[in-house]
Design a protein around this motif. Sequence first.
Motif, PDB file in Angstrom:
ATOM      1  N   TYR A  17     -41.455  54.019 -19.292  1.00  0.00           N
ATOM      2  CA  TYR A  17     -42.050  55.355 -19.263  1.00  0.00           C
ATOM      3  C   TYR A  17     -43.086  55.474 -18.148  1.00  0.00           C
ATOM      4  O   TYR A  17     -43.063  56.431 -17.361  1.00  0.00           O
ATOM      5  CB  TYR A  17     -42.706  55.679 -20.607  1.00  0.00           C
ATOM      6  CG  TYR A  17     -43.586  56.908 -20.536  1.00  0.00           C
ATOM      7  CD1 TYR A  17     -43.031  58.184 -20.426  1.00  0.00           C
ATOM      8  CD2 TYR A  17     -44.982  56.792 -20.547  1.00  0.00           C
ATOM      9  CE1 TYR A  17     -43.839  59.312 -20.330  1.00  0.00           C
ATOM     10  CE2 TYR A  17     -45.792  57.915 -20.456  1.00  0.00           C
ATOM     11  CZ  TYR A  17     -45.216  59.171 -20.345  1.00  0.00           C
ATOM     12  OH  TYR A  17     -46.024  60.288 -20.238  1.00  0.00           O
ATOM     13  N   SER A  29     -54.444  57.866 -27.253  1.00  0.00           N
ATOM     14  CA  SER A  29     -54.824  59.215 -26.842  1.00  0.00           C
ATOM     15  C   SER A  29     -56.341  59.337 -26.730  1.00  0.00           C
ATOM     16  O   SER A  29     -56.870  59.866 -25.744  1.00  0.00           O
ATOM     17  CB  SER A  29     -54.284  60.236 -27.845  1.00  0.00           C
ATOM     18  OG  SER A  29     -54.664  61.546 -27.491  1.00  0.00           O
ATOM     19  N   CYS A  88     -51.006  58.937 -25.255  1.00  0.00           N
ATOM     20  CA  CYS A  88     -50.243  59.037 -26.497  1.00  0.00           C
ATOM     21  C   CYS A  88     -48.775  58.693 -26.273  1.00  0.00           C
ATOM     22  O   CYS A  88     -48.179  57.907 -27.021  1.00  0.00           O
ATOM     23  CB  CYS A  88     -50.380  60.449 -27.056  1.00  0.00           C
ATOM     24  SG  CYS A  88     -49.380  60.776 -28.530  1.00  0.00           S
ATOM     25  N   GLU A  89     -48.175  59.269 -25.226  1.00  0.00           N
ATOM     26  CA  GLU A  89     -46.752  59.043 -24.969  1.00  0.00           C
ATOM     27  C   GLU A  89     -46.491  57.603 -24.538  1.00  0.00           C
ATOM     28  O   GLU A  89     -45.445  57.030 -24.868  1.00  0.00           O
ATOM     29  CB  GLU A  89     -46.241  60.018 -23.914  1.00  0.00           C
ATOM     30  CG  GLU A  89     -44.742  59.970 -23.672  1.00  0.00           C
ATOM     31  CD  GLU A  89     -43.912  60.362 -24.892  1.00  0.00           C
ATOM     32  OE1 GLU A  89     -42.712  60.029 -24.917  1.00  0.00           O
ATOM     33  OE2 GLU A  89     -44.452  60.994 -25.826  1.00  0.00           O
ATOM     34  N   GLN A 139     -44.363  62.768 -32.344  1.00  0.00           N
ATOM     35  CA  GLN A 139     -44.368  63.430 -31.044  1.00  0.00           C
ATOM     36  C   GLN A 139     -45.796  63.569 -30.542  1.00  0.00           C
ATOM     37  O   GLN A 139     -46.740  63.666 -31.330  1.00  0.00           O
ATOM     38  CB  GLN A 139     -43.717  64.818 -31.138  1.00  0.00           C
ATOM     39  CG  GLN A 139     -42.256  64.810 -31.548  1.00  0.00           C
ATOM     40  CD  GLN A 139     -41.363  64.128 -30.532  1.00  0.00           C
ATOM     41  OE1 GLN A 139     -41.626  64.186 -29.330  1.00  0.00           O
ATOM     42  NE2 GLN A 139     -40.303  63.484 -31.007  1.00  0.00           N
ATOM     43  N   CYS A 140     -45.942  63.590 -29.223  1.00  0.00           N
ATOM     44  CA  CYS A 140     -47.243  63.806 -28.606  1.00  0.00           C
ATOM     45  C   CYS A 140     -47.346  65.263 -28.164  1.00  0.00           C
ATOM     46  O   CYS A 140     -46.372  65.846 -27.691  1.00  0.00           O
ATOM     47  CB  CYS A 140     -47.421  62.887 -27.399  1.00  0.00           C
ATOM     48  SG  CYS A 140     -47.412  61.126 -27.828  1.00  0.00           S
ATOM     49  N   ARG A 144     -46.275  55.845 -27.764  1.00  0.00           N
ATOM     50  CA  ARG A 144     -45.054  56.212 -28.495  1.00  0.00           C
ATOM     51  C   ARG A 144     -43.851  55.478 -27.915  1.00  0.00           C
ATOM     52  O   ARG A 144     -43.010  54.950 -28.654  1.00  0.00           O
ATOM     53  CB  ARG A 144     -44.831  57.724 -28.446  1.00  0.00           C
ATOM     54  CG  ARG A 144     -43.751  58.212 -29.415  1.00  0.00           C
ATOM     55  CD  ARG A 144     -43.523  59.710 -29.290  1.00  0.00           C
ATOM     56  NE  ARG A 144     -42.733  60.029 -28.115  1.00  0.00           N
ATOM     57  CZ  ARG A 144     -41.394  60.000 -28.084  1.00  0.00           C
ATOM     58  NH1 ARG A 144     -40.707  59.658 -29.165  1.00  0.00           N
ATOM     59  NH2 ARG A 144     -40.746  60.309 -26.980  1.00  0.00           N
ATOM     60  N   GLN A 145     -43.780  55.446 -26.592  1.00  0.00           N
ATOM     61  CA  GLN A 145     -42.687  54.726 -25.942  1.00  0.00           C
ATOM     62  C   GLN A 145     -42.771  53.230 -26.238  1.00  0.00           C
ATOM     63  O   GLN A 145     -41.746  52.559 -26.397  1.00  0.00           O
ATOM     64  CB  GLN A 145     -42.726  54.972 -24.433  1.00  0.00           C
ATOM     65  CG  GLN A 145     -42.467  56.410 -24.023  1.00  0.00           C
ATOM     66  CD  GLN A 145     -41.033  56.836 -24.225  1.00  0.00           C
ATOM     67  OE1 GLN A 145     -40.112  56.018 -24.149  1.00  0.00           O
ATOM     68  NE2 GLN A 145     -40.818  58.122 -24.475  1.00  0.00           N
ATOM     69  N   MET A 187     -50.722  55.776 -31.456  1.00  0.00           N
ATOM     70  CA  MET A 187     -50.685  56.955 -30.584  1.00  0.00           C
ATOM     71  C   MET A 187     -52.052  57.624 -30.524  1.00  0.00           C
ATOM     72  O   MET A 187     -52.537  57.993 -29.447  1.00  0.00           O
ATOM     73  CB  MET A 187     -49.622  57.935 -31.089  1.00  0.00           C
ATOM     74  CG  MET A 187     -48.193  57.474 -30.863  1.00  0.00           C
ATOM     75  SD  MET A 187     -46.965  58.402 -31.845  1.00  0.00           S
ATOM     76  CE  MET A 187     -47.274  60.090 -31.327  1.00  0.00           C
ATOM     77  N   TYR A 213     -52.249  63.119 -23.374  1.00  0.00           N
ATOM     78  CA  TYR A 213     -50.801  63.091 -23.620  1.00  0.00           C
ATOM     79  C   TYR A 213     -50.186  61.829 -23.019  1.00  0.00           C
ATOM     80  O   TYR A 213     -49.355  61.163 -23.655  1.00  0.00           O
ATOM     81  CB  TYR A 213     -50.132  64.329 -23.022  1.00  0.00           C
ATOM     82  CG  TYR A 213     -48.624  64.234 -23.027  1.00  0.00           C
ATOM     83  CD1 TYR A 213     -47.894  64.512 -24.174  1.00  0.00           C
ATOM     84  CD2 TYR A 213     -47.936  63.828 -21.887  1.00  0.00           C
ATOM     85  CE1 TYR A 213     -46.518  64.393 -24.190  1.00  0.00           C
ATOM     86  CE2 TYR A 213     -46.552  63.705 -21.896  1.00  0.00           C
ATOM     87  CZ  TYR A 213     -45.850  63.990 -23.044  1.00  0.00           C
ATOM     88  OH  TYR A 213     -44.481  63.860 -23.059  1.00  0.00           O
ATOM     89  N   TYR A 214     -50.597  61.493 -21.800  1.00  0.00           N
ATOM     90  CA  TYR A 214     -50.066  60.293 -21.143  1.00  0.00           C
ATOM     91  C   TYR A 214     -50.355  59.046 -21.981  1.00  0.00           C
ATOM     92  O   TYR A 214     -49.479  58.192 -22.171  1.00  0.00           O
ATOM     93  CB  TYR A 214     -50.683  60.151 -19.756  1.00  0.00           C
ATOM     94  CG  TYR A 214     -50.290  58.883 -19.032  1.00  0.00           C
ATOM     95  CD1 TYR A 214     -49.067  58.786 -18.383  1.00  0.00           C
ATOM     96  CD2 TYR A 214     -51.148  57.780 -19.000  1.00  0.00           C
ATOM     97  CE1 TYR A 214     -48.701  57.626 -17.720  1.00  0.00           C
ATOM     98  CE2 TYR A 214     -50.792  56.618 -18.333  1.00  0.00           C
ATOM     99  CZ  TYR A 214     -49.567  56.547 -17.702  1.00  0.00           C
ATOM    100  OH  TYR A 214     -49.205  55.387 -17.047  1.00  0.00           O
TER     101      TYR A 214
END
Length: 225
Positions: free
Chosen positions: A124, A181, A198-199, A215-216, A202-203, A177, A195-196
């Motif tokens: 990611y 975040s 958090c994502e 989801q973020c 998540r990834q 996450m 968001y970056y």
Amino acid sequence: MLRKLVFLAVVGVFLVDATCDTTIFVACQDKFADKLGIDRYAFCYSRLNPLGLTLQIQDIYINGGVAAERGLNVVCNAYNSMVQCLSDASTTTFECFDMGYLLTHSSAPNQAYSYGFLMSMLQYQCGAGFYLASDNWQCMQRIYNGKNATMYGCITDFVLNAQEDPKRGCNYVQTGMDCFSKASTLQGCPDELKYYGCESFRQYSLPQFARCDKQCTIDTQYRGI
């Protein structure tokens, strides 16, 4: 054998028939190490200690590479060189990062998952998330520099808790996450970096917990969508 199959079913791993060539995979990881600027002998140890490798990569994000090359560029050039190496040998990251393959070729489940988690996050950060971080790299570098221990703690807590109690894995994904975040928040930096962060986490969790419906949130006003 039956006990192993039961364990894999409990943690929710979906195994595919991976055909990764271990000799090729090791050679491509050596290229990854060379590009990162990590001694191959030390990197061999890092493969056995993926959490340590995670910390080394975060340190590269902070300190950069030779000739003051940005840490993000160093890591992503190294990651992409490994992917290209596998492609040139007619194999893919899908095969070599498959959790079934990693579990079979690792000495312990934690080792396999930690490596798979890290590679998923790098996919990611060096792919869909690259320009978001690159366009705000001074901020991200400051975030890693000031909150390195916090972010590493988010990761180690998740790995240990998820393997200890995988049935609550989705809760641990959300905690991670939120942790990333919050760590990606810094005065003077755009909120979109939350968001970056958090994502990224998540990834990180997907190799074991893709089933979790997490989801973020994207700040659409900032992104101009």
